[in-house]
Design a protein around this motif. Structure first.
Motif, PDB file in Angstrom:
ATOM      1  N   TYR A  11       0.838  -1.200   0.000  1.00 25.51           N
ATOM      2  CA  TYR A  11       0.000   0.000   0.000  1.00 25.51           C
ATOM      3  C   TYR A  11       0.877   1.255   0.000  1.00 25.51           C
ATOM      4  O   TYR A  11       0.550   2.247  -0.662  1.00 25.51           O
ATOM      5  CB  TYR A  11      -0.927   0.002   1.198  1.00 25.51           C
ATOM      6  CG  TYR A  11      -1.871  -1.166   1.235  1.00 25.51           C
ATOM      7  CD1 TYR A  11      -3.013  -1.186   0.443  1.00 25.51           C
ATOM      8  CD2 TYR A  11      -1.624  -2.268   2.060  1.00 25.51           C
ATOM      9  CE1 TYR A  11      -3.883  -2.264   0.458  1.00 25.51           C
ATOM     10  CE2 TYR A  11      -2.488  -3.348   2.082  1.00 25.51           C
ATOM     11  CZ  TYR A  11      -3.613  -3.343   1.280  1.00 25.51           C
ATOM     12  OH  TYR A  11      -4.465  -4.418   1.292  1.00 25.51           O
ATOM     13  N   GLY A  65       0.949   4.170  -2.806  1.00 26.89           N
ATOM     14  CA  GLY A  65       0.875   5.573  -2.418  1.00 26.89           C
ATOM     15  C   GLY A  65       2.067   6.363  -2.923  1.00 26.89           C
ATOM     16  O   GLY A  65       1.929   7.522  -3.326  1.00 26.89           O
ATOM     17  N   SER A  77      -0.675   6.295   3.165  1.00 25.68           N
ATOM     18  CA  SER A  77      -1.204   5.010   2.681  1.00 25.68           C
ATOM     19  C   SER A  77      -0.839   3.881   3.644  1.00 25.68           C
ATOM     20  O   SER A  77      -1.673   3.016   3.942  1.00 25.68           O
ATOM     21  CB  SER A  77      -0.651   4.713   1.283  1.00 25.68           C
ATOM     22  OG  SER A  77      -1.039   5.714   0.369  1.00 25.68           O
ATOM     23  N   LEU A  90      -7.889   4.555   1.010  1.00 25.96           N
ATOM     24  CA  LEU A  90      -6.786   4.949   0.135  1.00 25.96           C
ATOM     25  C   LEU A  90      -7.271   5.861  -0.992  1.00 25.96           C
ATOM     26  O   LEU A  90      -6.621   6.862  -1.313  1.00 25.96           O
ATOM     27  CB  LEU A  90      -6.113   3.706  -0.457  1.00 25.96           C
ATOM     28  CG  LEU A  90      -5.256   2.885   0.499  1.00 25.96           C
ATOM     29  CD1 LEU A  90      -4.738   1.632  -0.197  1.00 25.96           C
ATOM     30  CD2 LEU A  90      -4.082   3.703   1.022  1.00 25.96           C
ATOM     31  N   TRP A 142      -5.936   9.677  -1.510  1.00 25.72           N
ATOM     32  CA  TRP A 142      -5.264  10.078  -2.747  1.00 25.72           C
ATOM     33  C   TRP A 142      -6.001  11.227  -3.443  1.00 25.72           C
ATOM     34  O   TRP A 142      -5.369  12.167  -3.927  1.00 25.72           O
ATOM     35  CB  TRP A 142      -5.133   8.873  -3.673  1.00 25.72           C
ATOM     36  CG  TRP A 142      -4.224   7.807  -3.138  1.00 25.72           C
ATOM     37  CD1 TRP A 142      -3.308   7.951  -2.116  1.00 25.72           C
ATOM     38  CD2 TRP A 142      -4.137   6.450  -3.557  1.00 25.72           C
ATOM     39  NE1 TRP A 142      -2.666   6.760  -1.883  1.00 25.72           N
ATOM     40  CE2 TRP A 142      -3.142   5.817  -2.746  1.00 25.72           C
ATOM     41  CE3 TRP A 142      -4.794   5.699  -4.511  1.00 25.72           C
ATOM     42  CZ2 TRP A 142      -2.807   4.478  -2.897  1.00 25.72           C
ATOM     43  CZ3 TRP A 142      -4.453   4.354  -4.669  1.00 25.72           C
ATOM     44  CH2 TRP A 142      -3.476   3.753  -3.867  1.00 25.72           C
TER      45      TRP A 142
END
Length: 232
Positions: A3, A7, A76, A92, A96
């Motif tokens: 993750y 990110g 993230s 997430l 973002w």
């Protein structure tokens, strides 16, 4: 760690995407997606290579990309650490999009509808699909999400009516839509805290930068992220 890697990649692309938005906004979603993937190059490579100013801007751009990559990767990974596997992808996407909106508003003083409106819809979907029902007063998470979106929209509008004579641009349309989208993700109970923290963060920004006006979107983004992880 996967993750954090995702990110990192997304964060590195944030300045690029914000720069593309600044060149073709306002735009329809299809037009925006097309020019994000296939940008229009207006400057010849020879002229760019010979320009000292261009080289300086490239270095600044790369440093900003690295900075956003680190921030996005850290957030993230924090989302992965704080939330279970079912909800982490929802969060997430929220993180973002918020980071991208931060950069766009800092660059353009604009929060585009093609990001805030989908963020609002995703907030409703998150509450309806991923969030458990709330027991007290038999109110479901979806209802709280809808009420949070309504409060995030109505409260700033009412507040702006009280100060519109002295500060006619206190809240922009994009700011109100982003507050509504954040309200949809956080729920009704978090909206007063969202507005309060946003105002405090914005005031701190103005003091640090010694300005009297500026983009309010970054303050909303920071407030939303604070409340997301506080409620984890």
């Amino acid at each position: 760690m996967i993750y954090a890697f995702y990110g990192l990649i997304f964060g590195f692309l944030i300045p690029y995407m914000a720069r593309r938005f600044s060149k073709f906004m306002p735009a329809t979603p299809g037009y925006a997606l097309y020019h994000l993937v296939w940008p229009v190059k207006r400057v010849k490579k020879e002229k760019r290579a010979q320009s000292a100013e261009y080289q300086r801007l490239v270095r600044q751009y790369l440093m900003r990309s690295v900075g956003w990559a680190i921030i996005s990767a850290a957030l993230s990974y924090a989302a992965y650490s704080c939330f279970d596997g079912i909800n982490v992808w929802w969060l997430l996407v929220l993180i973002w999009i918020l980071l991208l909106l931060y950069e766009i508003d800092e660059r353009m003083l604009l929060l585009p509808d093609i990001l805030t409106v989908p963020l609002l819809i995703l907030g409703f979907m998150f509450a309806a699909i991923a969030m458990p029902d709330v027991d007290y007063y038999s109110i479901s998470a979806a209802h709280l999400s809808a009420l949070g979106a309504a409060a995030g929209y109505v409260l700033p509008v009412l507040a702006s009516l009280l100060i519109i004579r002295k500060y006619p641009e206190a809240f922009g349309g994009g700011d109100i839509k982003l507050l509504a989208a954040s309200g949809a993700w956080l729920g009704l109970g978090a909206v007063p805290y969202l507005i309060l923290i946003s105002c405090v963060v914005f005031g701190a920004f103005m003091l640090i930068r010694r300005q009297r006006a500026g983009a309010f979107g970054p303050a909303i983004v920071i407030a939303t992220l604070i409340l997301v992880f506080f409620n984890a």
